[in-house]
Scaffold this motif. Sequence first.
Motif, PDB file in Angstrom:
ATOM      1  N   TYR B 265      50.210 -16.631  72.463  1.00  0.00           N
ATOM      2  CA  TYR B 265      50.928 -17.618  71.334  1.00  0.00           C
ATOM      3  C   TYR B 265      50.270 -19.158  71.441  1.00  0.00           C
ATOM      4  O   TYR B 265      50.202 -19.819  70.298  1.00  0.00           O
ATOM      5  N   TYR B 266      49.869 -19.445  72.602  1.00  0.00           N
ATOM      6  CA  TYR B 266      49.488 -20.743  72.574  1.00  0.00           C
ATOM      7  C   TYR B 266      48.068 -21.078  71.906  1.00  0.00           C
ATOM      8  O   TYR B 266      47.740 -22.207  71.687  1.00  0.00           O
ATOM      9  N   THR B 267      47.484 -19.948  71.584  1.00  0.00           N
ATOM     10  CA  THR B 267      45.946 -20.216  71.344  1.00  0.00           C
ATOM     11  C   THR B 267      46.089 -20.582  69.795  1.00  0.00           C
ATOM     12  O   THR B 267      45.141 -20.803  69.302  1.00  0.00           O
ATOM     13  N   ILE B 268      47.292 -20.578  69.075  1.00  0.00           N
ATOM     14  CA  ILE B 268      47.174 -20.936  67.705  1.00  0.00           C
ATOM     15  C   ILE B 268      46.781 -22.492  67.667  1.00  0.00           C
ATOM     16  O   ILE B 268      46.019 -22.727  66.532  1.00  0.00           O
ATOM     17  N   GLN B 269      46.991 -23.263  68.390  1.00  0.00           N
ATOM     18  CA  GLN B 269      46.418 -24.398  68.329  1.00  0.00           C
ATOM     19  C   GLN B 269      45.275 -24.725  68.568  1.00  0.00           C
ATOM     20  O   GLN B 269      44.559 -26.105  68.955  1.00  0.00           O
ATOM     21  N   THR B 270      44.527 -24.001  69.255  1.00  0.00           N
ATOM     22  CA  THR B 270      43.184 -24.036  69.767  1.00  0.00           C
ATOM     23  C   THR B 270      42.029 -23.501  68.606  1.00  0.00           C
ATOM     24  O   THR B 270      42.698 -23.156  67.385  1.00  0.00           O
ATOM     25  N   SER B 271      40.959 -23.280  69.076  1.00  0.00           N
ATOM     26  CA  SER B 271      39.914 -22.920  68.024  1.00  0.00           C
ATOM     27  C   SER B 271      39.819 -21.390  68.047  1.00  0.00           C
ATOM     28  O   SER B 271      38.897 -20.624  67.548  1.00  0.00           O
ATOM     29  N   ALA B 272      40.829 -20.571  68.685  1.00  0.00           N
ATOM     30  CA  ALA B 272      40.581 -19.086  68.627  1.00  0.00           C
ATOM     31  C   ALA B 272      42.077 -18.589  68.121  1.00  0.00           C
ATOM     32  O   ALA B 272      42.689 -17.823  68.567  1.00  0.00           O
ATOM     33  N   PRO B 273      42.397 -18.865  66.914  1.00  0.00           N
ATOM     34  CA  PRO B 273      43.517 -18.206  66.178  1.00  0.00           C
ATOM     35  C   PRO B 273      43.652 -16.908  65.937  1.00  0.00           C
ATOM     36  O   PRO B 273      44.617 -16.062  66.025  1.00  0.00           O
ATOM     37  N   TRP B 274      42.590 -16.119  66.136  1.00  0.00           N
ATOM     38  CA  TRP B 274      42.331 -14.522  65.692  1.00  0.00           C
ATOM     39  C   TRP B 274      42.970 -13.757  66.998  1.00  0.00           C
ATOM     40  O   TRP B 274      43.258 -12.701  66.772  1.00  0.00           O
ATOM     41  N   LEU B 275      43.162 -14.617  68.232  1.00  0.00           N
ATOM     42  CA  LEU B 275      43.718 -13.707  69.221  1.00  0.00           C
ATOM     43  C   LEU B 275      45.330 -13.445  68.959  1.00  0.00           C
ATOM     44  O   LEU B 275      45.842 -12.574  69.438  1.00  0.00           O
ATOM     45  N   VAL B 276      46.171 -14.242  68.123  1.00  0.00           N
ATOM     46  CA  VAL B 276      47.458 -14.022  67.621  1.00  0.00           C
ATOM     47  C   VAL B 276      47.460 -13.347  66.511  1.00  0.00           C
ATOM     48  O   VAL B 276      48.347 -12.234  66.309  1.00  0.00           O
ATOM     49  N   LEU B 277      46.361 -13.728  65.481  1.00  0.00           N
ATOM     50  CA  LEU B 277      46.608 -13.102  64.103  1.00  0.00           C
ATOM     51  C   LEU B 277      46.156 -11.546  64.273  1.00  0.00           C
ATOM     52  O   LEU B 277      46.911 -10.775  63.745  1.00  0.00           O
ATOM     53  N   VAL B 278      45.265 -11.118  64.926  1.00  0.00           N
ATOM     54  CA  VAL B 278      44.862  -9.757  65.037  1.00  0.00           C
ATOM     55  C   VAL B 278      46.070  -8.653  65.611  1.00  0.00           C
ATOM     56  O   VAL B 278      46.471  -7.829  64.841  1.00  0.00           O
ATOM     57  N   PRO B 279      46.602  -9.038  66.472  1.00  0.00           N
ATOM     58  CA  PRO B 279      47.762  -8.207  67.059  1.00  0.00           C
ATOM     59  C   PRO B 279      49.051  -8.413  66.013  1.00  0.00           C
ATOM     60  O   PRO B 279      49.556  -7.172  65.926  1.00  0.00           O
ATOM     61  N   LEU B 280      49.170  -9.540  65.601  1.00  0.00           N
ATOM     62  CA  LEU B 280      50.132  -9.588  64.441  1.00  0.00           C
ATOM     63  C   LEU B 280      49.960  -8.891  63.481  1.00  0.00           C
ATOM     64  O   LEU B 280      50.806  -7.938  62.835  1.00  0.00           O
ATOM     65  N   ILE B 281      48.669  -8.677  62.721  1.00  0.00           N
ATOM     66  CA  ILE B 281      48.490  -7.949  61.574  1.00  0.00           C
ATOM     67  C   ILE B 281      48.558  -6.237  61.937  1.00  0.00           C
ATOM     68  O   ILE B 281      49.064  -5.817  61.145  1.00  0.00           O
ATOM     69  N   PHE B 282      48.231  -5.870  63.119  1.00  0.00           N
ATOM     70  CA  PHE B 282      48.391  -4.606  63.383  1.00  0.00           C
ATOM     71  C   PHE B 282      49.920  -4.179  63.816  1.00  0.00           C
ATOM     72  O   PHE B 282      50.153  -3.052  63.298  1.00  0.00           O
ATOM     73  N   LEU B 283      50.765  -5.191  64.155  1.00  0.00           N
ATOM     74  CA  LEU B 283      52.206  -4.787  64.210  1.00  0.00           C
ATOM     75  C   LEU B 283      52.652  -4.676  62.988  1.00  0.00           C
ATOM     76  O   LEU B 283      53.423  -4.081  62.465  1.00  0.00           O
ATOM     77  N   LEU B 284      52.117  -5.594  61.772  1.00  0.00           N
ATOM     78  CA  LEU B 284      52.730  -5.588  60.539  1.00  0.00           C
ATOM     79  C   LEU B 284      52.447  -4.268  59.881  1.00  0.00           C
ATOM     80  O   LEU B 284      53.074  -3.665  59.190  1.00  0.00           O
ATOM     81  N   LEU B 285      51.080  -3.670  60.175  1.00  0.00           N
ATOM     82  CA  LEU B 285      50.610  -2.465  59.573  1.00  0.00           C
ATOM     83  C   LEU B 285      51.253  -1.409  60.127  1.00  0.00           C
ATOM     84  O   LEU B 285      51.725  -0.391  59.367  1.00  0.00           O
TER      85      LEU B 285
END
Lengths: 279, 329
Positions: B265-285
Amino acid sequence: MKPLFLIFGIFFISISSLFVAPQGFLWPGIAAIIEVGKRTVNPEELIYINPTSGVERDLFPIIFEAFANTMGVLTLALAVSVAIASAGTFLLWLAPEKWTTGVRSVTSLLSTIPDVMYVLSAQLVMVWIYTTFDWRAIEFTGAGTEDAILLPALVLAILPTIYFLHSMLDFVYEEKGQDYHELAVSKGMPKAHILILHISRNVLVKFVYQGKFIIGLTVSNLFIVEYLFNNFGMTAFLVEYAQPPVFFVTAMLFFIPIYLTLKLLEVFVFITTKQEVDL
Amino acid sequence: MNKKFWLQPRFLISSLFLVVMVTASFIHAWFFDSHIPQTPFINLGENVVGPPFPPFEYSILGTDSNGVHLFYQILQGAKYTILGALAIAGISFSLALLIGIPLGFNRRGTSKWVEHTISVLYFVPASIIAYQLLNPLMREQLSGFATSLTYRLVAEVLVIAILLTPPATVLIANLTGEFLKKDYVISSRLIGSGAWRITRQQLFPYLKNHILDLFSRQTIQAVLVMTHLAVFVVYFGGTGIGFGMGGGPPFPVTNEWASLIGMKYYTIQTSAPWLVLVPLIFLLLFLLSVMGITGSIKRHGNVDSSVKEEEQEPPQELDRPFERVSGDQ
């Protein structure tokens, strides 16, 4: 009768952490439970222990500061969500019906998204605004003694607004098919007049039932929002410093106002619509 | 509408997603021994480029700051997420049926007590209770885990399922109570049919739509509780903690999707936002697939058109009946 059940339930939850250890589930013995009970009835002496540093501090009066923080965020969020949902319903009532069906399907889709996503997106948007426009009008994280109140309340208000709007629209449109509505229209009453004076009365009871469920949902989101915004609130006492007596006192302090508010709502509904509601 | 519902495109796509993810995850576990590749750095001639790498550049879905490939983490976690959430939803849903239907049949004195006990859950969120019960079990101690992975998984699934059961039970009990007031049911009882026969012949067709809705809602709730727990650093299946100097942040032992979101979760404020977005997208799917499956069964699996009429009744009958206030009171 019911408050006793609630108190007993909260006590049971507080001691539930005694039943679990890294080796699995176990029975801690009656002595441990009685010990918790004894420490609870002397709240002035309660201390909380920081698990990492081992420092003991008095629970009161610092817990009141945390309590004010949490309650502020919660009431602000609920007030904002009810206001926006009511305004939205009113506007949609006066608008063509197609808009309402569209909004209903959108809200029913949105209400299935886990709440963590909204917190995440809100923080992302705030960070993006800050980096792009260099504009920091409101605090967006709690740090040290400064606490963010407005932004967590707004983020917390997103999901209840969606739920409230969805149920309000459902109820109001159900009433539209009723006989008394046709009578009112045939008598020539203006649309807004019908909505505010007559339909609201009927919808109020059903809406208040839904409200209890939505408040529960909002409370569960509240802890997440507080944790993720790093605010100093009840979450810290319920999660990090949670020894059983501390948990019990914190939970009681938090849920008594909510319970009283629900009772007041019951009385209010009884006075305005002459119907007894059991929340 | 007599169409076979399993041939509808919505149903096919949704179940295809679930089956493919779970199968791929098991293949990864059995044949590749759950190996997660790690790319410490990449040599580009004269430049040495370090992680984290965004998606589609040198790896399929990106890597985190240690070079661990996200794609394989997602693959490993797929079976735990999908099977875990479905197991939780299935257990709580079956328990709700088992307890709710008899409860609906004799609503004389028991319902008050049950509702009072359940109302605690409206005040204390299920995630907090789950945290109290699961945190000591899931944290890795200095000497490693004291229980096996299976024990922890079963404990977690059971605890969350039991916590999610009460609201569903109340719903089913209320529905059954309302159903028993219908004319044809009262006539059946007068003729002398027993409770089990009524349940089987008449109750189940009536409840079918509600059951499907309930199942998808329980799945969404299960994923929600898992995500809340993940935010509180109680990961599904165990929180591995690397003790000592070289240990990193707590990591999920099973790489389940909600736990991945919590960990990164902490990585949203760094330059690597895909680390949170990708699992989130899979959860939503995943959630969309479950909703797609139940939605298409609801719409196409019914033969009678009389079911459409039932769909409009429930919203009013779920609350306790009360007198309508007429407009000119």
